[in-house]
Design a protein around this motif. Structure first.
Motif, PDB file in Angstrom:
ATOM      1  N   ARG A  11      99.507  17.701   2.280  1.00 31.22           N
ATOM      2  CA  ARG A  11      98.727  19.176   3.012  1.00 31.22           C
ATOM      3  C   ARG A  11      97.547  18.246   4.330  1.00 31.22           C
ATOM      4  N   SER A  70      90.667  16.739  10.405  1.00 32.26           N
ATOM      5  CA  SER A  70      90.477  17.013   9.512  1.00 32.26           C
ATOM      6  C   SER A  70      89.285  16.933   9.389  1.00 32.26           C
ATOM      7  N   LYS A  71      88.394  17.464   8.326  1.00 30.65           N
ATOM      8  CA  LYS A  71      86.462  17.523   8.824  1.00 30.65           C
ATOM      9  C   LYS A  71      86.152  16.013   9.501  1.00 30.65           C
ATOM     10  N   LEU A  72      87.083  15.288   8.158  1.00 24.86           N
ATOM     11  CA  LEU A  72      85.701  13.706   9.029  1.00 24.86           C
ATOM     12  C   LEU A  72      86.384  13.430  10.262  1.00 24.86           C
ATOM     13  N   TYR A  99      74.803  13.222   5.859  1.00 21.53           N
ATOM     14  CA  TYR A  99      76.597  11.980   6.864  1.00 21.53           C
ATOM     15  C   TYR A  99      75.743  10.655   7.137  1.00 21.53           C
ATOM     16  N   TYR A 156      81.220   6.177   8.918  1.00 17.73           N
ATOM     17  CA  TYR A 156      82.066   7.150   9.630  1.00 17.73           C
ATOM     18  C   TYR A 156      82.688   6.567  10.629  1.00 17.73           C
ATOM     19  N   ASP A 196      83.416  25.263  12.909  1.00 16.72           N
ATOM     20  CA  ASP A 196      83.454  24.003  12.427  1.00 16.72           C
ATOM     21  C   ASP A 196      81.440  23.531  12.865  1.00 16.72           C
ATOM     22  N   GLU A 234      80.276  24.697   9.509  1.00 21.61           N
ATOM     23  CA  GLU A 234      81.512  23.548   8.330  1.00 21.61           C
ATOM     24  C   GLU A 234      81.018  22.569   7.977  1.00 21.61           C
ATOM     25  N   LEU A 235      80.546  22.244   9.152  1.00 26.69           N
ATOM     26  CA  LEU A 235      80.123  20.162   9.256  1.00 26.69           C
ATOM     27  C   LEU A 235      78.641  20.617   8.350  1.00 26.69           C
ATOM     28  N   ALA A 256      78.473  20.576   1.033  1.00 26.47           N
ATOM     29  CA  ALA A 256      79.931  19.465   0.283  1.00 26.47           C
ATOM     30  C   ALA A 256      79.590  18.023   0.289  1.00 26.47           C
ATOM     31  N   PRO A 257      80.141  17.405  -0.353  1.00 29.97           N
ATOM     32  CA  PRO A 257      80.551  15.988  -0.349  1.00 29.97           C
ATOM     33  C   PRO A 257      80.109  15.443   1.208  1.00 29.97           C
ATOM     34  N   ARG A 258      79.016  14.579   1.313  1.00 31.33           N
ATOM     35  CA  ARG A 258      79.337  13.823   2.436  1.00 31.33           C
ATOM     36  C   ARG A 258      80.308  12.832   2.459  1.00 31.33           C
ATOM     37  N   ARG A 259      80.549  11.864   1.871  1.00 31.70           N
ATOM     38  CA  ARG A 259      80.886  10.952   2.034  1.00 31.70           C
ATOM     39  C   ARG A 259      82.771  10.220   2.700  1.00 31.70           C
ATOM     40  N   PRO A 260      82.699  10.178   3.744  1.00 26.16           N
ATOM     41  CA  PRO A 260      83.666   9.489   4.599  1.00 26.16           C
ATOM     42  C   PRO A 260      85.187  10.111   3.835  1.00 26.16           C
ATOM     43  N   THR A 283      85.093  14.345   2.623  1.00 23.34           N
ATOM     44  CA  THR A 283      85.398  14.704   4.304  1.00 23.34           C
ATOM     45  C   THR A 283      86.805  15.022   4.919  1.00 23.34           C
ATOM     46  N   LEU A 284      87.392  13.152   4.540  1.00 25.73           N
ATOM     47  CA  LEU A 284      88.931  13.384   4.974  1.00 25.73           C
ATOM     48  C   LEU A 284      89.863  14.392   4.030  1.00 25.73           C
ATOM     49  N   THR A 285      89.686  14.958   2.858  1.00 25.28           N
ATOM     50  CA  THR A 285      90.348  15.743   2.511  1.00 25.28           C
ATOM     51  C   THR A 285      89.603  16.619   1.805  1.00 25.28           C
ATOM     52  N   TYR A 286      88.730  17.197   2.628  1.00 24.36           N
ATOM     53  CA  TYR A 286      88.117  18.223   2.389  1.00 24.36           C
ATOM     54  C   TYR A 286      89.110  19.382   2.547  1.00 24.36           C
ATOM     55  N   ALA A 287      89.328  20.156   2.174  1.00 21.84           N
ATOM     56  CA  ALA A 287      89.485  22.056   2.389  1.00 21.84           C
ATOM     57  C   ALA A 287      88.906  23.046   2.220  1.00 21.84           C
TER      58      ALA A 287
END
Ligand SMILES: Nc1ncnc2c1ncn2[C@@H]1O[C@H](COP(=O)(O)OP(=O)(O)O)[C@@H](O)[C@H]1O
Ligand SMILES: [Mg+2]
Lengths: 379, 537, 248
Positions: A4, A231-233, A252, A257, C102, C105-106, C110-114, C117-121
């Protein structure tokens, strides 16, 4: 979850780019190996190596765009990571020479025999194994970037200051690697390679293999980078670029990051360097020079920062131009390059792809909201 | 046939001999002839007699012997100076230096010397020159005796000391005497006095002598020598530190010169000028051109060329700066990273332009006479060139400080940098101030180029060598603060020079770079940071 | 009242910039669920107070406790935000290159760790919540617009929306109605009052009409310390306050 995530990065632009890369991966081998040397379609080993070199630079540019275009960190020292990756690969290639060196020493590379060294320095151990070298290619630049970024980002060194100390970093490395007693061949660097993974490094088939490996690495790098920025990142990264302190107030830890993107980018640069060395046949400390890092920045700027594909395009275009100029009009190359820096910053701040996007926006369309070109305000 | 010819020639010369023998100083002649008597011992005896005459005319004879030019002419046993010329030798009179014909290779025989003889020669020369009417010569002679420690020279030295009137020469002679005494079998009292004298001299040579004395002789002498050694070592360490400090100051002032223009463009205007090094380079080439002009049209006034080059370099580099500001930089205000890239491009183009115009090789820039040479301060050697650069760097710094603080132009610069809109509303022409400020920074870089042309190679790459260092200085010192630049330059220069003896030049430089990288982590805004909201924007 | 019962506890907080005292031994208590309005002339130190609470500026001296126990002076901005303190800036700062959606959304809790967020949907709940906030802030039609293209008032609302998305325990709102029309001001006041039920809010504002509309306890700041505290009417009648406002 991984699929995904990777699918995130596969928009239309990625499709075009991957198609072009796939075409290259097929056409170049066919043209280099499957045609007669006098055919108009034939590619010489030299040309294959040249194309491979461009794509290595493209991977470096991609890495740079990830941090400059999306996080706003203008690195003037990315060549350092590139070169470290190159040295790691070069050390493997040196060890592969074995007793075929001029002095015929089965363990020590020629330059060490020349310096009258009796033993292999500890940090050269393990490099006779490809897997070990391959890990180091990623680990060494990654670790350096992590350590550097850890300090720099935590103490909130940003903007121009950060750029200047990245330049100091690569400059210091250059001075260090010029020293003979560092054990990396001093001025001359590492060269005279014989084989890689048992294949003759000069052979056309090996060159083609290296080229295809580079294409694959670039494709993987691109998909990875574009998935991350989608991605959100990636959104957090862009937010950090535009208003870092605001991101902190959202909770954050921006340092993490930046560190993530910075380290990943350094690893990508390291891989690019590792692929570069066997194709050009040499690595020496001049690759560390601040000038090479800044040149990589202009590739990204030409193609369009914050577009990923633009970085690749820019690297290939500028280097093609460089090959052409340095052969045909060597006097003019620095004028051309210097002029490019000035013209792009003044008239093409968003690069070629940015310009294309602007032109497209003139026509009414419901464009997908994907990665956005960098805003020039965020430094 | 060849040999026959030689004999013929020799015979001819023998006939001519009386003609010059008459000219020879009657008193010296037999002594000089004695030098060629045969054995080493005979030569030595003749040498001693020659020295006893105290006649300065004997000096060139001994010097010729030292140089290996003194020969015996076989047919008549006369001692002559013979120098190779073509196949044979050109002969001159050892005393008068008058030419006395030529001789075949086989017709003369070199007077051989051994080490003992060599030592006697320098002693004899020492003794002779100690009486010279020229104070400089006497001083040199005393120093020669100091080094040779020839006991034979002691009498001559005592005699000379009794007559000596010049303080400096007298001191040198006393020291020479001490050096000789310490190596002789003189009584302890004399040696103790000698140790005191050497302690006062206190340099590397004295240290070596004292160390020698500390390793032998009577207990009293040993103890005194050991104490003296410690004292001299302390003193030398101090002078060593002072020398390092001077080197540091000297490097620091070079850094200051290179960085000070940057402190204006980067520190005051916030413009990252990567072509700053090229402004320095242009200044150096301007110096070269000015000197060429002087060489061509007014070689007699060459010493003034540097002074003329100063305003020329300032104006040329300044003008280039103004052009750059008007054409490129003004479009990029507020976008420091873009400015960085554009000016980097300019630097490439400028380098190539100079390379195309002047060629890629180094250009010769000469030093005026008042900038060459050196002088001693205690144990410190200071070259005039470096001294002037230090002085010049501080003058430029002071001038800039005054210009920014006290002139209307400086006021406008500060107004524009602090609040552009307000300044503009008050009727300050901000665009013009921008251009002139940038021109000022570039002009100062040009001045730096004049100074650097004296100590570095004038080539298209000149500026590249300084750009990173300059940025380090400005960033280390704290952007926007001239005093920070001063302190930064001097500190980095000194740290570099103090590290060099331990780490070597390259490693020292690397260490300094690493230090700065770490330092910026701790104080991201440099040593003398500006605080407040303005800098956060 | 003891520190334990408060949501936010400031005691003797001082800050100086190059010798200038922006906060001078400031003390302030906020109870859970309370809404407080802070007024004061320009330069009184209102924004600096928020800087100090949110970790942007470190106080020279003084104690700042959150929920009676957590010492905020030792923490960095992100940590403080994650405790549940949200902030809206005086100058609206939104992520101009991101869409309105966005931005929310930011900000969304929600969890704030990189790696997270990388796998966030975006989950269904998250989607619903963002839609809700878009409605509240009337930005629904502009959800795909880049935030940079919004008007000043819309940016203010977007920032308030981001605050809501963050769902903090304490909201610090710096001059929320600057640049808004009367109607918008009124809506903002209503919105803040709605929020106040579930959260504590500190509002800094110059606009007296707006403060009156809020109808809450008012603290007057002057030269870095509290000059008066009480209802708006009581405070307006205070002679010292009148002097300070008219004296300028
Ligand atoms: N970072 C800073 N550096 C210097 N002075 C500051 C800084 N932050 C605030 N100040 C000063 O502190 C005082 C209070 O400012 P502020 O808190 O913004 O007032 P306001 O009540 O209008 O929000 C002002 O005089 C301002 O100039
Ligand atoms: Mg305020």
């Amino acid at each position: 979850m991984l699929t995904r995530f990777l699918l995130l990065g596969l928009d239309k632009k990625a499709g075009v780019l991957l198609a072009v890369l796939a075409l290259l991966a097929v056409a170049v081998p066919v043209m280099a190996l499957g045609t007669a040397p006098d055919s108009a379609w034939h590619l010489s080993t030299h040309t294959v190596a040249l194309l491979g070199k461009y794509l290595c630079f493209a991977l470096l540019a991609l890495a740079l765009d990830l941090v400059w275009g999306y996080v706003g960190i203008l690195s003037l020292g990315h060549a350092a990571f590139f070169t470290l990756g190159g040295y790691a690969m070069g050390m493997y290639l040196m060890r592969q020479i074995g007793p075929r060196g001029v002095y015929g020493n089965p363990i020590l590379p020629d330059f060490m025999v020349f310096l009258n060294w009796k033993e292999l320095p500890w940090y050269w151990h393990g490099f006779d194994q490809f897997w070990f070298a391959a890990i180091m290619v990623v680990l060494v630049p990654g670790a350096l970037a992590f350590a550097f970024g850890w300090f720099a980002f935590r103490s909130r060194v940003t903007g121009v200051y950060l750029s200047i100390i990245t330049q100091a970093l690569t400059f210091a490395l250059m001075l260090a690697f010029f020293r003979n007693d560092m054990g990396f061949g001093g001025n001359n660097g590492l060269t005279d390679f014989k084989e890689i993974l048992g294949f003759d490094i000069q052979a056309a088939s090996t060159r083609v293999g290296l080229f295809v490996a580079t294409v694959v690495a670039l494709a993987i790098g691109y998909v990875l980078a574009s998935s991350i920025v989608a991605s959100k990142l990636g959104k957090v990264l862009v937010a950090v670029r535009d208003a870092e302190s605001r991101v902190r107030f959202l909770g954050y830890e921006t340092e993490r990051y930046k560190l993530f993107a910075w380290t990943l980018s350094a690893c990508m640069a390291g891989v690019a360097g590792a692929l570069y060395v066997p194709q050009v046949g040499i690595i020496n400390p001049s690759e560390f020079s601040p000038a090479s890092s800044i040149e990589a920045v202009i590739w990204v700027a030409v193609g369009g920062r914050g577009t990923l594909a633009g970085a690749i395009l820019g690297a290939v275009l500028v280097n093609f131009g460089k090959s052409y100029f340095t052969a045909a009009l060597p006097e003019l190359w620095l004028f051309a390059l210097g002029g490019l820096f000035v013209l792009v910053t003044l008239f093409l701040p968003k690069g070629i792809l940015g310009l294309a996007a602007q032109l497209r926006q003139r026509l009414p369309s419901r464009g997908a909201v994907a990665a956005k070109p960098a805003d020039q305000k965020g430094v | 046939m060849h040999r026959a010819f030689c004999w013929l020639l020799a015979a001819f010369l023998a006939l001519a001999a009386p003609a010059y023998a008459a000219e020879m100083d009657a008193r010296l002649e037999p002594l000089v002839r004695g030098l060629g008597a045969g054995s080493y011992a005979d030569t030595e005896k003749a040498l001693a007699k020659l020295a006893e005459t105290g006649d300065p005319a004997a000096v060139p004879v001994i010097e010729a012997l030292q140089a290996g030019d003194l020969h015996v002419r076989k047919p008549d046993g006369a001692v002559v100076v013979a120098k190779r010329s073509g196949n044979g030798y050109a002969l001159t009179d050892p005393v008068t230096g008058a030419p006395i014909g030529e001789a075949d290779r086989n017709a003369v025989e070199k007077i051989k010397v051994n080490n003992a003889l060599r030592r006697s020669m320098s002693a004899a020369l020492g003794a002779l020159t100690l009486m010279s009417p020229n104070a400089g010569t006497r001083w040199q002679a005393a120093e020669a005796v100091f080094k040779s420690r020839d006991a034979n020279a002691l009498d001559a030295l005592n005699a000379a000391l009794a007559k000596e009137t010049d303080e400096g020469v007298k001191r040198a002679m006393t020291q020479a005497r001490a050096s000789v005494l310490l190596g002789s079998s003189a009584p302890d009292d004399d040696k103790l006095a000698a140790i005191e004298v050497l302690k006062d001299r206190g340099d590397q040579d004295a240290l070596a002598l004292l160390n020698g004395a500390a390793s032998g002789g009577s207990d009293a002498v040993k103890a005194a020598a050991e104490k003296a050694v410690a004292a001299v070592e302390n003193r030398l360490a101090l002078w060593g530190a002072a020398q390092n400090l001077w080197y540091g100051l000297s490097l620091g002032s070079v850094l200051l010169l290179a960085a000070i223009g940057l402190a204006v463009t980067f520190g005051v205007m916030g413009v990252i000028n990567m072509a700053h090094g090229e402004m320095v380079m242009i200044g150096a080439y301007a110096t070269f051109l000015v000197q060429e002009a002087f060489r061509a049209w007014a070689p007699g006034l060459f010493d003034l060329s540097i002074l003329v080059a100063l305003p020329v370099a300032f104006l040329v580099s300044g003008a280039v700066g103004v052009v750059i500001e008007r054409s490129v930089i003004r479009w990029l205000y507020g976008r420091p990273l873009e400015t960085l890239l554009a000016t980097w491009g300019l630097s490439l183009a400028l380098q190539q332009a100079v390379r195309s115009l002047f060629g890629p090789t180094n250009r010769e820039v000469g030093a005026p006479s008042w900038m060459s040479g050196a002088f001693q301060v205690g144990g410190l050697t200071i070259t005039y060139g470096r001294l002037w650069i230090v002085v010049f760097a501080f003058l430029v710094f002071a001038a800039l400080l005054v210009a920014l603080r006290k002139t209307w132009f400086g006021l406008s610069i500060r107004a524009v940098t602090q609040n552009r809109n307000m300044a503009s509303a008050m009727g300050i022409r901000t665009a013009r101030v921008d251009a002139l400020t940038f021109g000022l920074g570039s002009g100062i870089a040009g001045l730096a180029g004049v100074a650097l042309s004296q100590i570095d190679n004038v080539s298209p790459n000149l500026g590249q060598g300084y750009i990173i260092d300059s940025f380090m200085v400005v960033v280390f010192g704290g952007v926007g603060n001239l005093w920070g630049t001063l302190v930064g330059a001097l500190a980095l220069g000194s740290v570099n020079k103090f590290l060099e003896p331990y780490a070597g030049a390259v490693l020292g430089k690397i260490l300094v770079l690493i230090f700065i990288i770490l330092f910026i982590q701790r104080r991201p805004r440099g040593l003398f940071a500006l605080k407040g909201r303005a800098v956060e924007a | 009242m003891s520190a334990e019962d408060t949501l936010l506890y400031l005691d003797g907080v001082s800050v100086s910039f190059d010798g200038f005292r922006a906060l001078n031994s400031l003390s302030l208590l906020i109870e859970p669920g309370e809404m407080r309005a802070i007024i004061g002339p320009n330069g009184a130190g209102k924004t600096t107070m928020m800087d100090v609470i949110t970790g942007k500026t470190r106080p020279d001296t003084g104690t700042i406790l959150f929920e009676g126990k957590t010492d905020l002076t030792a923490m960095r901005e992100a940590g403080i935000a994650n405790l549940g303190i949200g902030r809206k800036f005086q100058r609206p700062t939104v992520f101009e290159n991101h869409t309105v959606w966005d931005n929310l959304e930011l900000a969304l809790k929600a969890p704030r760790r990189p790696l997270k967020t990388l796998t966030y949907a975006v989950s269904r709940d998250d989607r619903v919540r963002i839609e809700e906030i878009l409605d509240i802030t009337r930005l629904s039609p502009k959800r795909e617009r880049q935030a940079g293209s919004l008007s000043h008032g819309e940016k203010q609302w977007l920032e308030i929306g981001m605050l809501l998305a963050q769902d903090p325990k304490l909201l610090l709102v710096d001059e929320p109605v600057a640049g808004m029309t009367d109607a918008e001001t009124e809506q903002t006041a209503r919105l803040l009052k709605d929020i106040a039920g579930k959260h504590s809010v500190i509002v800094v504002e110059h606009d007296m009409v707006f403060v009156r509309e809020l109808g809450v306890k008012v603290t007057v700041l002057h030269e870095g310390s509290v000059l008066a505290e009480g209802s708006l009417d009581a405070v307006s009648a205070n002679q010292q306050v009148i002097d300070v406002y008219l004296g300028r």
